[in-house]
Design a protein around this motif. Sequence first.
Motif, PDB file in Angstrom:
ATOM      1  N   LEU A 192       0.809  -1.219   0.000  1.00 53.21           N
ATOM      2  CA  LEU A 192       0.000   0.000   0.000  1.00 53.21           C
ATOM      3  C   LEU A 192       0.842   1.268   0.000  1.00 53.21           C
ATOM      4  O   LEU A 192       0.372   2.307  -0.450  1.00 53.21           O
ATOM      5  CB  LEU A 192      -0.921  -0.002   1.216  1.00 53.21           C
ATOM      6  N   GLY A 193       2.070   1.192   0.520  1.00 55.06           N
ATOM      7  CA  GLY A 193       2.918   2.378   0.498  1.00 55.06           C
ATOM      8  C   GLY A 193       3.838   2.461   1.695  1.00 55.06           C
ATOM      9  O   GLY A 193       3.787   1.656   2.625  1.00 55.06           O
ATOM     10  N   PHE A 194       4.698   3.498   1.648  1.00 57.05           N
ATOM     11  CA  PHE A 194       5.673   3.760   2.697  1.00 57.05           C
ATOM     12  C   PHE A 194       5.321   5.083   3.372  1.00 57.05           C
ATOM     13  O   PHE A 194       4.785   5.988   2.730  1.00 57.05           O
ATOM     14  CB  PHE A 194       7.081   3.881   2.108  1.00 57.05           C
ATOM     15  N   ASP A 195       5.658   5.202   4.650  1.00 57.46           N
ATOM     16  CA  ASP A 195       5.464   6.506   5.284  1.00 57.46           C
ATOM     17  C   ASP A 195       6.569   7.453   4.826  1.00 57.46           C
ATOM     18  O   ASP A 195       7.508   7.066   4.126  1.00 57.46           O
ATOM     19  CB  ASP A 195       5.378   6.395   6.801  1.00 57.46           C
ATOM     20  N   ARG A 196       6.462   8.715   5.234  1.00 59.71           N
ATOM     21  CA  ARG A 196       7.332   9.750   4.676  1.00 59.71           C
ATOM     22  C   ARG A 196       8.814   9.528   4.974  1.00 59.71           C
ATOM     23  O   ARG A 196       9.682   9.937   4.209  1.00 59.71           O
ATOM     24  CB  ARG A 196       6.892  11.124   5.191  1.00 59.71           C
ATOM     25  N   LYS A 197       9.117   8.913   6.096  1.00 67.98           N
ATOM     26  CA  LYS A 197      10.507   8.715   6.486  1.00 67.98           C
ATOM     27  C   LYS A 197      11.029   7.326   6.116  1.00 67.98           C
ATOM     28  O   LYS A 197      12.142   6.955   6.506  1.00 67.98           O
ATOM     29  CB  LYS A 197      10.662   8.952   7.987  1.00 67.98           C
ATOM     30  N   LYS A 250      -6.147   2.669   0.343  1.00 70.06           N
ATOM     31  CA  LYS A 250      -5.214   3.689  -0.143  1.00 70.06           C
ATOM     32  C   LYS A 250      -4.554   4.366   1.052  1.00 70.06           C
ATOM     33  O   LYS A 250      -5.249   4.887   1.936  1.00 70.06           O
ATOM     34  CB  LYS A 250      -5.967   4.730  -0.984  1.00 70.06           C
ATOM     35  N   TYR A 251      -3.234   4.330   1.057  1.00 65.22           N
ATOM     36  CA  TYR A 251      -2.483   4.994   2.121  1.00 65.22           C
ATOM     37  C   TYR A 251      -2.019   6.359   1.639  1.00 65.22           C
ATOM     38  O   TYR A 251      -1.543   6.503   0.509  1.00 65.22           O
ATOM     39  CB  TYR A 251      -1.281   4.149   2.538  1.00 65.22           C
ATOM     40  N   ASP A 252      -2.135   7.375   2.500  1.00 60.67           N
ATOM     41  CA  ASP A 252      -1.703   8.727   2.178  1.00 60.67           C
ATOM     42  C   ASP A 252      -0.582   9.132   3.123  1.00 60.67           C
ATOM     43  O   ASP A 252      -0.807   9.321   4.326  1.00 60.67           O
ATOM     44  CB  ASP A 252      -2.872   9.701   2.302  1.00 60.67           C
ATOM     45  N   ALA A 253       0.615   9.270   2.586  1.00 63.79           N
ATOM     46  CA  ALA A 253       1.764   9.608   3.424  1.00 63.79           C
ATOM     47  C   ALA A 253       1.673  11.026   3.973  1.00 63.79           C
ATOM     48  O   ALA A 253       2.220  11.315   5.043  1.00 63.79           O
ATOM     49  CB  ALA A 253       3.055   9.437   2.615  1.00 63.79           C
ATOM     50  N   SER A 254       0.980  11.926   3.259  1.00 65.45           N
ATOM     51  CA  SER A 254       0.875  13.313   3.720  1.00 65.45           C
ATOM     52  C   SER A 254       0.150  13.419   5.056  1.00 65.45           C
ATOM     53  O   SER A 254       0.596  14.107   5.973  1.00 65.45           O
ATOM     54  CB  SER A 254       0.141  14.156   2.667  1.00 65.45           C
ATOM     55  N   SER A 255      -0.975  12.740   5.159  1.00 70.85           N
ATOM     56  CA  SER A 255      -1.771  12.793   6.387  1.00 70.85           C
ATOM     57  C   SER A 255      -1.501  11.608   7.305  1.00 70.85           C
ATOM     58  O   SER A 255      -1.974  11.579   8.441  1.00 70.85           O
ATOM     59  CB  SER A 255      -3.258  12.842   6.039  1.00 70.85           C
ATOM     60  N   ASN A 256      -0.763  10.616   6.783  1.00 68.83           N
ATOM     61  CA  ASN A 256      -0.498   9.373   7.515  1.00 68.83           C
ATOM     62  C   ASN A 256      -1.809   8.672   7.876  1.00 68.83           C
ATOM     63  O   ASN A 256      -1.957   8.111   8.961  1.00 68.83           O
ATOM     64  CB  ASN A 256       0.321   9.642   8.775  1.00 68.83           C
ATOM     65  N   LEU A 257      -2.754   8.680   6.933  1.00 66.33           N
ATOM     66  CA  LEU A 257      -4.054   8.044   7.125  1.00 66.33           C
ATOM     67  C   LEU A 257      -4.313   7.059   5.991  1.00 66.33           C
ATOM     68  O   LEU A 257      -3.667   7.100   4.941  1.00 66.33           O
ATOM     69  CB  LEU A 257      -5.166   9.098   7.161  1.00 66.33           C
TER      70      LEU A 257
END
Length: 717
Positions: free
Chosen positions: A368-373, A415-422
């Motif tokens: 689904l994705g990676f977080d910002r860091k 759907k993962y959103d790295a901007s909001s971490n939601l």
Amino acid sequence: MNKLYKLTTLLLMMLLTVSTVNAQKKTLTLEDAIVKRWSQFYPEHITVQWRPDSKGYYIINEENRIVEVNAKKGTKNIILTLGGLKGSHNDLLNISRLPRYKWITKNKFTFNLENKIYVTDVTTKKSEQTTSWNLEGKHQDVTSDRKQAAYTIDNNLYISIGNEEIQLTNEPNKEIVFGQTVHRNEFGVNKGTYWSPKGTALAFYRNDQTIVTDYPLVDLSTRPATANPIKYPMAGQKSEEVTLKVYNTVSKKTIDIKTEGPKEQYLTNVAWSPNEKSVFIGILNRDQNHLALNEYNAETGEFVKTLFEEKDSKYLSLTHPMEFLPNSSDKFIWRTEKDGFEHVYLYSTDGKQLAQITKGDWVVMDVLGFDRKNQNIFVLGTDNNGMDRQVYRANIKSQKVTKITKESGVYSGVKYDASSNLLFANFTNLTTPNKEVIFDTNGKVIKTILDAKDPLADYKVSPIELNTITAADGKTVLNTRMIKPSNFDATKKYPVIMYVYGGPGVQLLTNRWQGGASLWMQKAAQDGYIIYTVESRGSENRGKDFEQATHLHLGDAEIADQLKGVDSLKTLSYVDANKLAIHGWSFGGFMTTSLMTKAAGTFKVGVAGGPVMDWGLYEIMYTERYMSTPQKNPKGYEKSLLLDKTPLLEGKLLIIHGLIDDVVVPQHSFLFLQNCVSNGVQVDFFTYPGHPHNVRGKDRVHLMKKVLMYIDDNINR
């Protein structure tokens, strides 16, 4: 006495109320169950998108407006109206509703109208047509900036840059095909072109099918009928020869990627390096038990190195290309089931395995994705004996894995959103048609966007019962699904329709609304049948050992497991064991015919659709993975063969086949019929002249009427 009278009266009133409610329920027709399955009877849903570098999610509301909703506060902001989009470009003046769109930057989204691509800037309220393609073009593939498109016309490949069309290949031989999917869509291959990250180069397949045999399908729409042959490589025969090329949009040159080895190997898992200097290909041998992940120079085509190799004693299922970590040029994730279940591993581009990020007796379904860091990765994976789909968070450094979703069921469209971490997800289970939620990375629900009503609430339908039995090996747990008649009475005995697939790559049963059942099953239950399904060994999403249990002997473990299901049915007092029917399509058709012959007398009626009757007549890529070749595994092919089993047939069997079936070619059924005639065995047959492997559209109503009428007519004889 007075109290007893009042109690009796109350009970009678309650029974009368229940009876009245049931009487008021609508009857589900077969036409409605099929034609309206994905419209009227599909649970309500809302399309939700995240916007890059934003704290909100985006929907199109009932007033045809794109609305931004703050995920945590719930505040709303209108981003664009239909009128605003119309006024953003002269080409858009006549559109009647907002199109499906996709955000590509914080302030820009893109959409297609016919053969044109537009990008709209929501700050300037202006739209730009960025590129288009020839109206004859197929298999379109567009760059991430939406300014270039690749497409095919006949067997050749073209690209458009802006409105300029460039023909990349000019091959007169129609048996050599460029830019289209290869290997018959196996190994995760679902397209034939691969743009580099910045769109400066295009990798594409060249598929030489000149050595592949033609299979003669017939076009009945002409007068007289004409031959419409297809390329169909059968198990053990010559296969297609595939290579990869790269076109550079700057130099205008095309080079060959210099893959070495046997010509009939498989080129899978194509990926670009972030700097566009390298192309990676998973080279899989024809035996499908050895893969080398190779790096090639994208400018010269020269082999650079093999990052690593994977081997398996039976076969490999590697269907996902490498994926680089965000903002990294030397670290990527790779999905493999080498520990028994498909999981995510971290590698460096020197081929070194850095970590196994996820692990456990469950299968990773999607990344689904990676977080910002780049500290955590989020994945969708199985749970609950393969029946659930849950969201997991895995720490890349510590490899600690946490299942963050709480409720048993199926999360999808996540759907993962790295901007909001939601995260956003659709959720369903047997009692929840569809719920759309926003939740944080600990699984806490921030907002419920939609809680859909049951679209079948007003109809006579039965609850879905999910259960388990033990497989024929005495230890493996198998999932089952049962649908009882809508007016079920445990003191009565009911006929049963067993619906079967049983083959690799498919999972019929999940813990979702209706349990994955088709609505025709509810119609049949409404008419007095019990509908029963067993997910036998060999099916998907239960781990490598479960799936590979059928290797080299398709039809053995699967039949044994289905018969365990029959044994379970016979223990139920409300099952009429003398009135069992079985129905399945494709591999399910193979299973139906196998059970009607190899387990003759178990089922009174069978309906086999598009059945495989001889694995030697099926395609190379699928068959050889599970059965090897007829030359190497003659005993396995002989045992699974159904053409010589016709003398064993008992009961009534209807075979249905599309006349232009290009998946399980009609030869399977016709050879079975020929053997029935030779052995004096009576069998019934029906064909759908204009249909390939599956009968879709309005004709599917005719198909299911045919299936259910055949069972009705013969189950009581």
